[in-house]
Scaffold this active site. Structure first.
Site, short mmCIF file in Angstrom:
data_model
loop_
_atom_site.label_atom_id
_atom_site.label_comp_id
_atom_site.label_asym_id
_atom_site.label_seq_id
_atom_site.Cartn_x
_atom_site.Cartn_y
_atom_site.Cartn_z
N ASN A 42 -10.13 -44.96 -47.42
CA ASN A 42 -9.28 -43.76 -47.68
C ASN A 42 -9.81 -43.32 -49.01
OD1 ASN A 42 -7.54 -41.85 -48.11
ND2 ASN A 42 -5.65 -43.15 -47.56
N ARG A 93 -10.71 -41.94 -43.48
CA ARG A 93 -10.02 -40.85 -43.52
C ARG A 93 -10.40 -39.64 -44.14
NH1 ARG A 93 -4.13 -40.56 -46.51
NH2 ARG A 93 -3.43 -38.77 -45.48
N HIS A 113 -0.84 -34.55 -42.87
CA HIS A 113 -0.33 -35.73 -42.58
C HIS A 113 -0.24 -35.79 -41.37
CE1 HIS A 113 2.60 -35.13 -46.50
NE2 HIS A 113 1.60 -35.93 -46.50
N GLY A 165 7.23 -37.97 -48.85
CA GLY A 165 6.52 -38.96 -49.96
C GLY A 165 6.38 -38.14 -51.18
N GLY A 181 7.45 -42.56 -48.83
CA GLY A 181 8.02 -43.26 -49.95
C GLY A 181 9.50 -42.97 -50.16
N ILE A 182 9.76 -41.50 -49.99
CA ILE A 182 11.35 -41.13 -49.88
C ILE A 182 12.08 -41.52 -48.83
CG2 ILE A 182 12.79 -39.20 -50.55
CD1 ILE A 182 10.53 -38.03 -52.29
N GLY A 183 11.43 -41.01 -47.56
CA GLY A 183 12.23 -41.10 -46.36
C GLY A 183 12.52 -42.66 -46.20
P1 AMP Z 1 4.52 -41.98 -50.88
O1 AMP Z 1 3.65 -40.57 -51.39
O2 AMP Z 1 4.91 -41.96 -49.45
O3 AMP Z 1 3.82 -43.33 -51.64
O4 AMP Z 1 5.72 -41.88 -51.74
C1 AMP Z 1 5.92 -41.99 -52.99
C2 AMP Z 1 7.13 -41.65 -53.49
O5 AMP Z 1 8.40 -42.07 -52.94
C3 AMP Z 1 7.33 -41.55 -55.08
O6 AMP Z 1 6.94 -40.60 -55.76
C4 AMP Z 1 8.95 -41.86 -55.11
O7 AMP Z 1 9.41 -40.65 -55.60
C5 AMP Z 1 9.24 -42.28 -53.72
N1 AMP Z 1 10.27 -43.43 -53.80
C6 AMP Z 1 9.56 -44.87 -53.61
N2 AMP Z 1 10.79 -45.67 -53.53
C7 AMP Z 1 11.70 -44.80 -53.75
C8 AMP Z 1 13.24 -45.23 -53.64
N3 AMP Z 1 13.47 -46.60 -53.69
N4 AMP Z 1 14.16 -44.16 -53.76
C9 AMP Z 1 13.74 -42.91 -53.93
N5 AMP Z 1 12.20 -42.63 -53.84
C10 AMP Z 1 11.50 -43.51 -53.71
#
Ligand code: AMP
Length: 399
Positions: free
Chosen positions: A7, A89, A179, A209, A330-332
């Protein structure tokens, strides 16, 4: 089959070694790693099962050097050899690639042409493909899996913008959506968890995320998604605005005496959670400050409001056929507060959260809706690499 999944971003390379079964199902993940800040003083972290992780820093001048570093390290681990295939990817497959494809010279030439449509995303992947072919040679088959291809089923009425038709035709302008590997994974995993074939599930997936998108999925196929011609449209994201009035671009250019490229940069890099809060693009920091800092609260509330608005729209275009709402990213996956805020005002369509399950379902897969809820609500850990490995095995199996 042992698949090396690569990736490549503009200055990063992430990889995994994934063992798939005859049917292409993921059996085991054997190794993973990242090379960061390619193009200068880079750092890397590699780890394989049963061995100590390696961390180091050195100058990595380009993607070829980064791929070389990974291949050299893999070569020193007898358990990881031989690699049977490489899955790459690629963010943008344009209108040409509606599914994963075996890479040859013609495919590479088309991917290069597509860099015009995705200047921020595709060049890294093309460099990674060229580097892997140069180092590994033709003997190892390589497959490209695209973030856009899951959305090729979106009907024209959802894909086309209401601008002069000839302009759309001339410049290949449409809503491609992104996505796709994540949404494809999430719906397949949900289907697996509820024991149905993916072609028999309809749902709204909310991939939240750093980048965020929502997808309406009917019978396993994407019928609409919130990102469009580029990954800027739709939901509020870490640093991206999502939907705005397009007239803002010329208005701000005039008022701030800057060109369109500068506004593009503001909308992509300085907006979203970061722009609203003035604090951070990281939802962890904003939810921690939710009760005490009004701007952090504003950012979280706008983020959740926009997600709820798309959820309502997508439940409507699914005409009542949706059986689930799926959170990932990450947020979900991690923020019970965000999930609750998005779903809080959705009781009108029969969605009921199980508050205790919502609070404890952090970073793992499972149901967070109450038994009486009309729709399932699930949290799913997105695994894009698993989909790439599966698609790679599927393409090679067909061959
Ligand atoms: P991703 O791009 O899927 O890796 O998600 C990254 C984002 O997930 C980060 O910028 C954070 O804002 C969010 N994140 C990770 N852990 C948490 C948490 N425990 N609570 C809220 N947001 C989170």
């Amino acid at each position: 089959m042992k698949v090396l999944v690569l990736n490549c971003g503009s200055s990063t390379l992430k990889f995994q070694i994934i063992e798939t079964s005859e049917s292409g199902a993921v059996e085991r993940k054997l190794a993973r790693g990242i090379v960061d800040r390619i193009g200068g003083q880079a750092s890397y972290h590699f780890e394989a099962d049963g061995a100590a992780a390696v961390n180091n820093a050195l100058v990595v001048r380009d993607h070829e050097a980064a791929v070389g570093l990974v291949i050299e390290w893999l070569g020193s681990k007898p358990g990881l050899k031989p690699i049977d295939a490489v899955g790459h990817r690629v963010v943008h497959g344009g209108d040409r690639f509606t599914s994963a494809v075996l890479i040859d010279d013609d495919v590479i030439a088309t991917l290069e042409a597509l860099c015009e449509l995705a200047p921020l995303h595709n060049p890294g992947a093309v460099s990674g493909i060229r580097a892997a072919r140069k180092i590994l040679g033709d003997a190892i088959p390589m497959v490209a899996a695209f973030d856009t291809s899951f959305h090729h089923t979106i009907p024209q009425q959802a894909a086309i913008y209401a601008i002069p038709y000839e302009l759309s035709q001339r410049h290949k302008i449409r809503r491609y959506g992104f996505h796709g590997l994540a949404h494809q994974h999430d719906i397949a995993r949900y289907a697996e968890l509820v024991g149905k074939p993916p072609t028999q599930v309809s749902a709204v997936t909310l991939h939240l995320g750093n980048g965020c998108s929502a997808t309406a999925i009917r019978n396993g196929q994407s019928i609409d998604t919130s990102m469009g011609f580029t990954p800027l449209e739709g939901l509020v994201m870490g640093t991206r605005s999502g939907d705005v009035d397009p007239a803002l671009v010329s208005y701000l250019a005039r008022k701030e005496r800057v060109d369109a490229a500068e506004i593009d940069n503001w909308l992509n890099k300085l907006s979203g959670l970061l722009g609203l809060s003035g604090i951070s693009n990281d939802m962890r920091e904003l939810t921690a400050a939710y009760q005490t800092n009004p701007r952090a609260r504003l950012a979280v509330d706008v983020f959740c409001y926009r997600a709820r608005k798309y959820l309502g729209a997508y439940l409507s275009i699914l005409e009542g056929s949706a059986e689930a709402v799926i959170f990932s990213g990450g947020i979900g996956e991690n923020s019970a507060l965000v999930r609750k805020n998005i779903l809080n005002a959705m009781a009108w369509c029969g969605i009921r959260l199980d508050d205790a399950a919502n609070e404890t379902m952090i970073g793992r897969d499972g149901r967070i809706s109450a038994p009486q809820s009309k729709l399932d609500v699930f949290v799913i850990h997105t695994d894009e690499e698993a989909i790439i490995a599966r698609e790679t095995a599927r393409v090679l199996e067909k061959k």
